[in-house]
Design a protein around this motif. Structure first.
Motif, short mmCIF file in Angstrom:
data_model
loop_
_atom_site.label_atom_id
_atom_site.label_comp_id
_atom_site.label_asym_id
_atom_site.label_seq_id
_atom_site.Cartn_x
_atom_site.Cartn_y
_atom_site.Cartn_z
N TYR A 7 -46.15 -42.32 31.06
CA TYR A 7 -46.03 -41.58 32.30
C TYR A 7 -47.14 -41.93 33.29
O TYR A 7 -47.38 -41.22 34.24
CB TYR A 7 -46.08 -40.07 32.03
CG TYR A 7 -45.14 -39.61 30.95
CD1 TYR A 7 -43.83 -40.07 30.90
CD2 TYR A 7 -45.58 -38.73 29.96
CE1 TYR A 7 -42.97 -39.65 29.91
CE2 TYR A 7 -44.72 -38.31 28.97
CZ TYR A 7 -43.42 -38.77 28.95
OH TYR A 7 -42.58 -38.35 27.96
N GLU A 9 -47.21 -44.63 35.08
CA GLU A 9 -46.62 -45.31 36.22
C GLU A 9 -45.58 -44.39 36.88
O GLU A 9 -44.73 -43.83 36.19
CB GLU A 9 -45.93 -46.60 35.79
CG GLU A 9 -46.85 -47.65 35.21
CD GLU A 9 -47.62 -48.39 36.30
OE1 GLU A 9 -47.34 -48.17 37.48
OE2 GLU A 9 -48.50 -49.20 35.94
N VAL A 11 -42.25 -43.16 38.80
CA VAL A 11 -40.86 -43.59 38.94
C VAL A 11 -40.42 -43.15 40.33
O VAL A 11 -40.58 -41.99 40.71
CB VAL A 11 -39.96 -42.95 37.87
CG1 VAL A 11 -38.49 -43.25 38.15
CG2 VAL A 11 -40.35 -43.46 36.48
N TYR A 12 -39.89 -44.07 41.10
CA TYR A 12 -39.51 -43.80 42.48
C TYR A 12 -38.01 -43.51 42.59
O TYR A 12 -37.20 -44.05 41.84
CB TYR A 12 -39.86 -44.99 43.37
CG TYR A 12 -41.32 -45.35 43.35
CD1 TYR A 12 -42.22 -44.79 44.25
CD2 TYR A 12 -41.81 -46.26 42.40
CE1 TYR A 12 -43.57 -45.12 44.22
CE2 TYR A 12 -43.17 -46.59 42.36
CZ TYR A 12 -44.04 -46.01 43.28
OH TYR A 12 -45.38 -46.33 43.23
N TYR A 41 -38.87 -48.41 38.81
CA TYR A 41 -40.08 -48.24 38.01
C TYR A 41 -40.64 -49.60 37.63
O TYR A 41 -39.94 -50.61 37.69
CB TYR A 41 -39.80 -47.41 36.75
CG TYR A 41 -38.90 -48.07 35.75
CD1 TYR A 41 -39.43 -48.79 34.68
CD2 TYR A 41 -37.51 -47.97 35.84
CE1 TYR A 41 -38.62 -49.41 33.74
CE2 TYR A 41 -36.68 -48.58 34.91
CZ TYR A 41 -37.24 -49.29 33.86
OH TYR A 41 -36.42 -49.91 32.95
N TYR A 42 -41.90 -49.59 37.27
CA TYR A 42 -42.55 -50.84 36.85
C TYR A 42 -42.60 -50.86 35.33
O TYR A 42 -43.18 -49.97 34.69
CB TYR A 42 -43.96 -50.94 37.41
CG TYR A 42 -44.63 -52.26 37.07
CD1 TYR A 42 -44.27 -53.43 37.73
CD2 TYR A 42 -45.61 -52.32 36.09
CE1 TYR A 42 -44.85 -54.65 37.40
CE2 TYR A 42 -46.21 -53.53 35.77
CZ TYR A 42 -45.81 -54.69 36.42
OH TYR A 42 -46.40 -55.88 36.09
N TRP A 49 -40.71 -55.32 38.02
CA TRP A 49 -40.15 -54.13 38.66
C TRP A 49 -38.69 -54.03 38.28
O TRP A 49 -37.94 -55.00 38.34
CB TRP A 49 -40.30 -54.21 40.17
CG TRP A 49 -41.69 -53.93 40.63
CD1 TRP A 49 -42.66 -54.85 40.90
CD2 TRP A 49 -42.28 -52.65 40.88
NE1 TRP A 49 -43.83 -54.22 41.29
CE2 TRP A 49 -43.61 -52.87 41.29
CE3 TRP A 49 -41.81 -51.34 40.79
CZ2 TRP A 49 -44.47 -51.83 41.61
CZ3 TRP A 49 -42.66 -50.29 41.12
CH2 TRP A 49 -43.97 -50.54 41.51
N SER A 85 -41.51 -38.75 36.18
CA SER A 85 -41.32 -39.91 35.30
C SER A 85 -40.84 -39.46 33.92
O SER A 85 -39.94 -40.06 33.33
CB SER A 85 -42.63 -40.69 35.17
OG SER A 85 -43.07 -41.15 36.42
N TYR A 89 -37.16 -40.58 32.18
CA TYR A 89 -36.97 -41.25 30.89
C TYR A 89 -36.19 -40.38 29.92
O TYR A 89 -35.31 -40.87 29.19
CB TYR A 89 -38.33 -41.61 30.28
CG TYR A 89 -39.06 -42.71 31.00
CD1 TYR A 89 -38.47 -43.95 31.17
CD2 TYR A 89 -40.32 -42.51 31.54
CE1 TYR A 89 -39.13 -44.98 31.85
CE2 TYR A 89 -40.99 -43.52 32.21
CZ TYR A 89 -40.38 -44.74 32.36
OH TYR A 89 -41.04 -45.75 33.03
#
Length: 205
Positions: A7, A9, A11-12, A41-42, A49, A85, A89
């Motif tokens: 978590y 990174e 999440v857009y 997300y990365y 990406w 994020s 997931y």
């Protein structure tokens, strides 16, 4: 997809329009600028990406570079905290890789628009085991908000509180996000990708 425990990174949430006839029909019927809702997300393991969203062949994770070949990203938003994020997931993992799409839900949503009944809470047609793009986007948002907001605060900050996710089109979801600046910050995706690359280069020196 990255680990459910990752978590760190963000999440857009993003919106795009497709360059094919199906996207054009969706925009025409829903009188909108966008026809697709998805996540970006990365993937730190693959160092690439990725996009994740409900496509016509089910929920799929696709590299951003491949996704952009047939679509134009119109809007990108960063949620106000990383709990988003976690919910992304948690909710999407059970759908990713399945060859299913909520066609019935899309047809029902289209009928609502054609009959001007979109503001009524209806569940005319829906496949309860599958999802379409803005439906799963709304599901993630609803679950995320319940994690850190009291019910009264949800109603105050989120325009679509209480609305059935399969009654929400990409444009309707976008309109709500634009009206919720305390929850979502509009960002420049190209700048984010660029900054990530610069950070990686500096770390490898």
């Amino acid at each position: 997809m990255s680990s459910l425990d990752n978590y760190t990174e963000p999440v857009y949430l993003a919106f795009s329009h497709s360059k094919n006839i199906i996207g054009w029909l969706i925009r025409l019927i829903t009188r909108s600028r966008v026809d697709h809702t998805f996540f970006i997300y990365y993937d730190s393991e693959k160092q690439v990406w990725m996009t994740s969203g409900a496509m016509l062949n089910g929920v799929r994770d696709i590299p951003l570079s491949e996704f952009e070949k047939g679509r134009k990203i119109e809007f990108c938003f960063m949620p106000s905290n990383l709990l988003f994020s976690k919910e992304f997931y948690r909710i999407t993992e059970k759908y990713v890789g399945r060859w299913d799409y909520n066609y019935l839900g899309v047809v029902g949503l289209g009928l609502q628009y054609l009959l001007n009944e979109i503001h009524e809470k209806k569940d005319w047609l829906n496949d309860k085991d599958d999802v379409f793009c803005s439906q799963i986007g709304s599901m993630v948002i609803d679950s995320w908000l319940k994690r850190f907001l009291a019910p009264d605060s949800q109603k105050e900050l989120w325009p679509l509180t209480g609305v059935n996710p399969n009654d929400i089109s990409p444009q309707r979801l976008l309109t709500a996000v634009l009206k919720a600046p305390y929850l979502f910050i509009q960002v420049n995706l190209k700048e984010i990708v660029k900054l990530k690359l610069i950070k990686q280069v500096n770390q490898n020196k």
